[in-house]
Design an enzyme around this catalytic site. Structure first.
Site, mmCIF file in Angstrom:
data_model
loop_
_atom_site.group_PDB
_atom_site.id
_atom_site.type_symbol
_atom_site.label_atom_id
_atom_site.label_comp_id
_atom_site.label_asym_id
_atom_site.label_seq_id
_atom_site.Cartn_x
_atom_site.Cartn_y
_atom_site.Cartn_z
ATOM 1 C CG LEU A 141 -1.707 -1.288 1.519
ATOM 2 C CD1 LEU A 141 -2.526 -1.162 2.402
ATOM 3 C CD2 LEU A 141 -2.557 -1.442 0.163
ATOM 4 C CD GLU A 142 4.802 1.290 -3.144
ATOM 5 O OE1 GLU A 142 5.575 2.498 -3.329
ATOM 6 O OE2 GLU A 142 4.986 0.167 -3.340
#
Length: 391
Positions: A141-142
């Site tokens: 998750l970025e």
């Protein structure tokens, strides 16, 4: 950061098609990233032979580029009809290894963005788990997804559902790293996990592409991230470290930082001494030296831009898993020296011998091939005596 990514890992005891016996959790926590379809994929089997590595983090599963809530490799190759990645997985498993699959990464449309809610997001990921009989899955998750509140809610909710529906699932969530641990969006992601009552095996950060300078800056970020985990979840320091992970980038990063083998060793020492849960890196496609013209001059998806031998960085993952990597040139097993047989009665020039009679002569045993007298054993290659070896 298109050449970077890291992720999260999940361990499922699935009974799906293609399932295999799970490795120990430590192997999934140590699995380096491998793009099986892009960036000049290296031979996973050769890496296993050279380093002792057993687990690979395959990247990346995304939503279709044309839209929809179904899993694809890189936005273009549907998981449902895939045979190419399945072939890589089969090869790894045939050699006693296994894979995790990473979802997300930098760029592209994520399923958390494309699917309507956590349940439909989880259903899309369950297709991947079922297709490959996975024991592990990775949440990366970025940017830009982690800036989307609804998408992060879908991803965290999906991770929780998968954890509940797949007994034994080893789940890790990775996000961007900063000098003080992680940034505002990373902290919001942690708060979302807390609000949903979701606790993965670890939260990992990627301490690169953020003004880092070698291992000291990375271990400083890991220390600060530990404090964030403590304050967010109410954990003590040891519990926070037991739920913390590191995901580095080998060689030259996208922003021109350099991380050498010595830096990896320093961070590995930090991770093991603090009993951290995960140590991985981006990527095996880059774990080889560039050509002289390129080396050190640019960031590449297919080489590290630092001086190295092939798969140098993979060996740190093997060490984290608790296995000593093989030496580059295995020491050959010495051939044991045979124990000489006892000597027969000494040969006599005056005696008569017939077929099958045995004597000793010149520290060898000999057997008569036919009638003979006064013919010394070994005197002629075509003589009456058969050499039976030293005595």
């Amino acid at each position: 950061m298109t050449l970077t990514a890291a992720g999260a890992t999940a361990l499922v005891a699935g009974s799906a098609s293609g399932a295999t016996t799970a490795l120990g959790n430590r192997w999934y926590a140590a699995a380096p990233y491998l793009m099986p379809l892009d960036n000049d994929p290296p031979d996973a089997s050769a890496i296993m032979d050279a380093t002792g590595l057993k687990a690979f983090q395959l990247a990346f599963v995304l939503a279709p580029n044309g839209g929809g809530c179904t899993p694809t490799w890189g936005g273009t190759a549907p998981v449902s009809s895939d045979t190419a990645v399945q072939s890589v997985i089969n090869t790894v498993r045939a050699k006693g290894g296994d894979v995790s699959v990473s979802i997300g990464g930098y760029g592209g449309t994520k399923l958390g963005q494309a699917c309507a809610d956590p349940a439909s997001t989880a259903a899309a990921y369950q297709q991947v788990i079922t297709k490959y009989g996975l024991h592990a899955i990775d949440f990366d998750l970025e940017e830009p997804e982690y800036e989307n509140t609804a998408a992060v809610r879908n991803e965290i909710g999906a991770a929780k559902i998968l954890q509940q529906n797949n007994p034994g699932l080893y789940v890790s969530v990775t996000t961007a790293g900063t000098a003080d641990g992680t940034g505002w969006f990373g902290k919001q992601m942690l708060l979302e996990a807390k609000s949903q009552g979701f606790t993965p095996n670890n939260f990992s950060i990627m301490p690169f592409d953020g003004g880092f300078n070698g291992a000291a800056s990375q271990t400083g970020a890991l220390t600060n991230f530990n404090s964030i985990l403590q304050s967010t979840f109410g954990w003590d320091q040891a519990t926070a470290y037991a739920h913390e992970g590191f995901s580095g980038m080998n060689g030259r990063s996208d922003t021109g930082e350099y991380f050498t083998q010595a830096d990896f060793q320093t961070v590995l020492d930090y991770a093991t001494s603090h009993h951290m849960d995960r140590f991985t890196f981006w990527s095996l496609n880059r774990d080889r030296q560039c050509t002289p013209a390129d080396n050190g001059g640019r960031t590449s998806g297919t080489c590290s831009s630092v001086t190295q031998s092939a798969w140098d960085f993979a060996k740190y993952s093997v060490k984290f898993a608790g296995v000593t990597p093989p030496t580059t040139t295995p020491t050959p097993t010495p051939t044991p020296t045979p124990t000489p047989a006892s000597c027969k009665t000494a040969w006599s020039a005056t005696a008569t011998y017939t077929t099958g009679n045995e004597v000793s002569y010149a520290k060898h045993n000999w057997k008569a091939k036919w009638w003979t007298q006064n013919e010394a054993p070994g005197a002629s290659e075509w003589g009456p005596w058969q050499d039976e070896g030293a005595c």
